[in-house]
Design an enzyme around this catalytic site. Structure first.
Site, PDB file in Angstrom:
ATOM      1  N   LEU A 190     -22.365  26.118  -9.398  1.00  0.00           N
ATOM      2  CA  LEU A 190     -22.330  26.101  -7.932  1.00  0.00           C
ATOM      3  C   LEU A 190     -20.910  25.958  -7.420  1.00  0.00           C
ATOM      4  O   LEU A 190     -20.579  26.437  -6.342  1.00  0.00           O
ATOM      5  CB  LEU A 190     -23.166  24.930  -7.399  1.00  0.00           C
ATOM      6  CG  LEU A 190     -24.670  25.012  -7.624  1.00  0.00           C
ATOM      7  CD1 LEU A 190     -25.331  23.690  -7.292  1.00  0.00           C
ATOM      8  CD2 LEU A 190     -25.262  26.120  -6.768  1.00  0.00           C
ATOM      9  N   ASP A 195     -11.265  13.333   0.391  1.00  0.00           N
ATOM     10  CA  ASP A 195     -11.121  14.794   0.334  1.00  0.00           C
ATOM     11  C   ASP A 195     -12.134  15.446   1.285  1.00  0.00           C
ATOM     12  O   ASP A 195     -12.869  16.346   0.888  1.00  0.00           O
ATOM     13  CB  ASP A 195     -11.323  15.282  -1.106  1.00  0.00           C
ATOM     14  CG  ASP A 195     -10.891  16.735  -1.282  1.00  0.00           C
ATOM     15  OD1 ASP A 195     -10.128  17.233  -0.434  1.00  0.00           O
ATOM     16  OD2 ASP A 195     -11.338  17.378  -2.253  1.00  0.00           O
TER      17      ASP A 195
END
Lengths: 450, 184
Positions: free
Chosen positions: A157, A286
């Site tokens: 993914l 992040d």
């Protein structure tokens, strides 16, 4: 309307001059025939490769077998490779038999049979019996499996600096999950493994609808550690933002308003998930649109807590400088100083991209310059209203506050940012503009006194 | 390779971006003020290292012109800034992809040259690569662009709705078409 288009596309591909055009067209036609409700029988695959040159035909037929395996098992009436051996053996170089079949074809079968987790799920033992003596086949299949064959990796993914995430079939519970592993080439690095374990523990403690639940973590001796997570299917916020900022050729203005409203709701949900993580002492570090997935039930799930910090929100070691994504990075993060306000900046950067279609630190020509840290430290983000047409004043003010250069000037936390966004959604005045004015007046007064 | 389509934007763009990244870093390493010299040098070395890894990912041998040219240019750039070249960690042999040990040999065979001199063969090689890339068809350029991004053959096949063997063939043709060696 779509089906004739697919058929036309197939014809066009066939006409197109190119060395492998016939091969590509055959693959396309098998797919389009299935989608048109015309299941292709195994023996009919030969008709599809008729126009493929002799030198390519064997490989093309193997590609067609792969495609056919996937389509037929997805449709619920797949057949084992042995059927293909019987019907097509003479057509493939080197014959198709259990002792000569290319290992990739067996791997294709394994993947095809696990796409639907409620179907017939053969074990590795079954494959070792069917392909007895084929160490190459079993090596390939074992590489696809984790947890002693319980998990079968289907497709990757995503991949980050340290780890990768796979769509995986859990054979025991017959469901699809996501599995995160460190990147194979980094698996010998104890620091990477420690950070990976930290992430698993940190994420497992965050039980929130906006954070993917951790089902299991395994780090057995000699095996690659892995973390089993809830699989969230849907588009990332980044993809949704890109499609929102595309010219509205096929969208009405009300559809656009609805889309914007969904995006804002998702953003507020993500802010609340981050606020929850902060309350448990976990930073994300992040945050970016690519790390937020909008699920099929409208939920916003914040992913990839791999760079997160836990056990206190103190500044981290200078080594952390390289962690994060510069386009969305807070100025203090470029120097290794992290706190909840760094995540607030990250959320502000996401809002900035939602409003303008670009992150606050966007590089000329899209190429990140080598001195990006200096640019991030300056944090000279252009006003969203200068970049985007029709950007709401209130949201622009919210975004500006979240993106303030000094962490003390930003929102106290993600919860306050979420609160202001929700106020805007419900049409209430956002207190931000008044507060900014008040703060500026106070500053001027302080300056005058000094 | 016979093909009507002439320009292959994604592939050309991918390689252009990679090379610009490296050359940009080299320029910075050469011009950086004293205070940020080490940081710039580190960035340049890191960019070169990344570039080599990406070249390797495309399954193409690292060109034996490119590597010594880059090495020499880095040495030259560092010498210009007054840095001790012996302190500069040479682009670590152990961490870089090597093909048949050629790169290591070529490094020994090429003593430090001036930056401009070192970049001449690189420029010539680039010209040859661009020429070759222009002959690649659109589909092949999509394949190579994904390869540069780090996707495996199987993932490229899934993304482009191609077969695994077709992707392998296209990459194989590409290896034959692009002049990845100095004398070829």
């Amino acid at each position: 309307m779509i089906l004739p288009l697919i058929a036309r596309h197939a014809e066009h591909a066939e006409r197109e001059v190119g060395r492998y055009a016939a091969w590509e067209a055959a693959l396309l036609r098998v797919g389009s025939d299935w989608k048109c409700g015309k299941p292709v029988r195994v023996a009919e695959l030969l008709d599809y490769v008729e126009k493929v040159g002799l030198e390519q035909r064997s490989d093309a037929l193997q590609d067609l077998i792969s495609a056919h395996l996937r389509l037929s098992w997805q449709a619920g009436h797949g057949q084992e490779l042995e059927t293909y051996f019987t019907e097509l053996s003479g057509e493939v170089d080197g014959q198709l038999t259990p002792s000569t079949v290319p290992p990739e074809l067996v791997e294709d079968e394994l993947i095809a049979r696990h796409i639907l987790p409620h179907g017939d799920l053969p074990s590795l033992e079954a494959y070792s019996q069917r392909f007895a003596g084929r160490a190459d086949v079993m090596r390939l299949l074992e590489g696809r499996c984790l947890g002693g064959g319980r998990y079968v990796k289907l497709s990757r993914l995503g991949r980050g600096a340290m780890g990768e995430v796979w769509r995986t079939c859990d054979r025991r519970l017959r469901r699809l999950v996501a599995i995160k592993t460190p990147r194979a080439e980094l698996s010998a690095d104890p620091d990477v493994i420690r950070r990976f374990a930290d992430e698993a523990v940190a994420t497992a403690g965050l039980e929130h609808p906006g954070i993917a639940a951790v089902h299991e973590y395994s780090a057995e001796d000699g095996a690659l550690p892995y973390c089993v997570l809830k699989l969230v299917t849907g588009k990332t916020l980044g993809e949704r933002i890109r499609s929102f900022h595309q010219p509205p050729v096929l969208r009405t203005s009300s559809q656009q308003r609805n889309e914007w409203s969904h995006l804002l709701q998702a953003f507020a949900n993500a802010c609340e998930a981050v606020a929850f993580a902060h309350s448990r002492g976990v930073l994300h570090c992040d945050l970016k649109p690519a790390n937020i997935v909008l699920g099929e039930y409208g939920e916003a799930v914040v992913l990839d807590w791999g760079l997160g910090r836990r056990g206190g929100l103190e500044p981290t070691a200078p080594e952390a400088v390289v962690l994060g994504t510069p386009e969305y990075m807070a100025p203090e993060q470029a120097d290794g100083n992290l706190g909840p306000q760094s995540d607030v900046f990250g959320l502000g950067a996401i809002l900035h991209e939602m409003l303008t279609g670009r992150p606050p630190h966007a590089w000329p020509d899209g190429c990140r310059p080598a001195d990006w840290r200096a640019i991030v430290r300056q944090a000279r983000c252009l006003h969203p209203r200068l970049l985007g047409r029709g950007v709401s004043r209130a949201l622009a003010a919210v975004c500006r506050k979240a993106l303030a250069r000094d962490p003390a000037d930003r929102y106290e936390g993600a919860a306050q940012l979420a609160r202001d966004v929700r106020r805007h959604i419900s049409g209430e005045p956002v207190g931000q503009r008044g507060q900014v004015l008040l703060r500026n007046v106070r500053r001027w007064l302080r300056l005058l006194r000094s | 390779m016979v093909c009507d389509k002439t320009l292959s934007d994604p592939a050309e763009e991918a390689i252009r971006v990679l090379l610009e990244e490296v050359l940009g870093c080299l320029r910075i390493a050469g011009q950086a003020p004293l205070g940020s010299r080490l940081d710039s040098r580190g960035t340049a070395l890191s960019a070169i290292s990344r570039f080599r890894l990406r070249v390797d990912r495309v399954c193409l041998p690292a060109p034996d012109v490119l590597l010594p040219a880059l090495d020499a240019a880095v040495e030259e750039a560092l010498a210009d800034t007054g840095a001790k070249t012996d302190r500069a960690p040479p682009i670590l042999d152990s961490e870089l992809p090597r093909q048949n040990g050629r790169a290591q040999e070529s490094r020994l065979d090429h003593p430090a040259r001036s930056g401009e001199e070192a970049l001449l063969p690189l420029a010539a090689w680039l010209d040859r690569v661009y020429e070759a890339i222009q002959s690649i068809d659109a589909r092949a350029s999509e394949v190579v662009a994904l390869r540069v991004e780090g996707f495996t053959d199987r993932e490229i096949a899934e993304r482009l709705e191609l077969g695994l063997r077709l992707v392998k063939r296209i990459l194989c043709d590409l290896r034959a078409a692009v002049p990845w060696g100095a004398g070829r």
